[in-house]
Design an enzyme around this catalytic site. Structure first.
Site, PDB file in Angstrom:
ATOM      1  CE  LYS A  53      -3.748   2.431   2.365  1.00  0.00           C
ATOM      2  NZ  LYS A  53      -4.780   2.369   3.426  1.00  0.00           N
ATOM      3  CG  ASP A 152     -13.007   3.468   6.648  1.00  0.00           C
ATOM      4  OD1 ASP A 152     -14.174   3.690   6.259  1.00  0.00           O
ATOM      5  OD2 ASP A 152     -12.033   3.506   5.894  1.00  0.00           O
TER       6      ASP A 152
END
Length: 388
Positions: A53, A152
């Site tokens: 990432k 989230d």
């Protein structure tokens, strides 16, 4: 673009962005079309597939929030060690100095997909649903043990293998419970708690995750999104249609702008009544696959669902009550009381980090990110080693 340091190579992705990674990582390919900064790759040193990432840092210090999110993402991955949280293997920046640093990278274990694309298209029995949901809840419990909410939770942040292993990822929005904080816009709308939609002062509590878990469980049970709102107003309207209008205490802690806006819907909202019978309101027929053929399991699943999906966060159950609910007793092999649930022991470094992060200026956050990356690189050689 900064110079490429020895030991790194630069690979351009289909969207035009560059990944600058150690030479050990090859065959970079976007993990998902809509996630241009997440790629899968092959690690030639450890001989395994990984996910990388790229975290792009802000180009100024005017806004502290994105700096905080970036540091949270890194720090959580550095220190969280839990079987229901994705493993981090490495972290690095190709920049030689903190002033040059515009991005850093996190390398984590490769999971074949997410709940969004690997969850079975239909379930034959409730035990499979329970197993997936239980693992999600145990990951959430780890965070809640520190009074930290994930903030989230959604299917695309729940990683899965084809064997059914489940782990949480993406901690950039995680935050310690703080009644004075007000950072409403996180979580994909469908999984967003009412207090976040309506910008109340309760929106920073761990209870926001319980609402998201309720939406996720409903999706596992039915195979469809429970509340697919078109915008934040439509999202709240779907909530009150399904559950009935919120009480006045909920509206009293809402910020004035949001309260005045919802006042224009007052007559409609007041006419929305809570279901008199949750079992007929959410009947067995809406359960997917073979789940509807297990009526007692459906009854317990509904009971758990409607204890989590409560508009006023004060009235929601907590994560220990979720894990000790009779619906999950099969996973424990016995009925559990909340006090019997094994407690995770997160490291003190994580507790201190969330306690003190809010006091630092963006420049300090940048320096700490750079220092943490350098310290990690000295401890685990990013060219030849790995944390796990």
């Amino acid at each position: 673009m900064y110079r490429v340091l020895p030991g790194f190579h630069q690979i351009q992705q289909p969207n035009g962005s560059y990944f600058t990674v150690p030479d050990r990582y090859i065959n970079l390919f976007p993990f998902k079309v809509d996630k241009p900064f997440v790629v899968q790759a092959f690690d030639r040193v450890m001989e395994r597939y990984v996910v990388i990432k790229k975290v792009v840092l802000p180009d100024s210090f005017l806004d502290r929030q994105p700096w905080k999110r970036a540091q949270r993402e890194l720090f959580c991955m550095l220190y969280i060690q839990d079987e229901n949280v994705v493993n981090m293997y490495s972290a690095f920046t190709p920049a030689a100095t903190r002033e040059e640093m515009t991005e850093f990278y996190i390398v984590r274990e490769h999971m074949q997909g997410t709940m969004q694309n690997l969850s079975p298209p239909t379930f034959g029995e409730h035990r499979t649903v329970k197993s997936i949901f239980f693992d999600i809840c145990r990951g959430v419990q780890y965070l809640h043990a520190m009074n930290i909410s994930h903030r989230d939770l959604k299917p695309e942040n729940i990683l899965m293998t084809r064997d059914g292993d489940v782990k949480l990822c993406d901690f950039g929005h995680s935050n310690m419970e703080d009644p004075n904080a007000n950072t409403p816009y996180i979580v994909q709308r469908y999984y967003r708690a009412p207090e976040i939609i309506c910008e109340t002062m309760d929106n920073n509590r761990t209870s926001v995750d319980i609402w998201s878990l309720g939406c996720i469980l409903a999706e596992l049970l039915t195979g469809r999104v429970l509340l697919p709102g078109r915008d934040h107003v439509d999202q709240f309207i779907l909530m009150v249609r399904f559950l009935g209008n919120a009480d006045q205490l909920f509206y009293s802690v809402m910020n004035e702008r949001a309260r005045n806006f919802l006042n224009t819907y007052r007559e409609f909202l007041e006419n929305c009544q809570p279901p008199t019978d949750i079992h007929s309101h959410f009947p067995d027929e809406v359960f997917q696959g073979g789940l509807s053929g297990q009526p007692e399991e459906c009854r317990m699943a509904r009971d758990l669902l409607f204890r989590m999906l409560v508009i006023n966060p004060d009235d929601r159950i907590d994560i220990l009550m979720v894990l000790s609910h009779p619906y999950l007793a099969e996973i424990w092999d016995r009925n559990m009381n909340p006090d019997d649930i094994p407690q995770p022991q997160p490291p003190e470094a994580l507790r201190n980090f969330f306690r003190f992060q809010n006091i630092f200026a963006p420049e300090t956050l940048r320096d700490e990110i750079f220092n943490d990356l350098r310290e990690f690189g000295e401890r685990f050689n990013i060219f030849t080693g790995s944390k796990n």
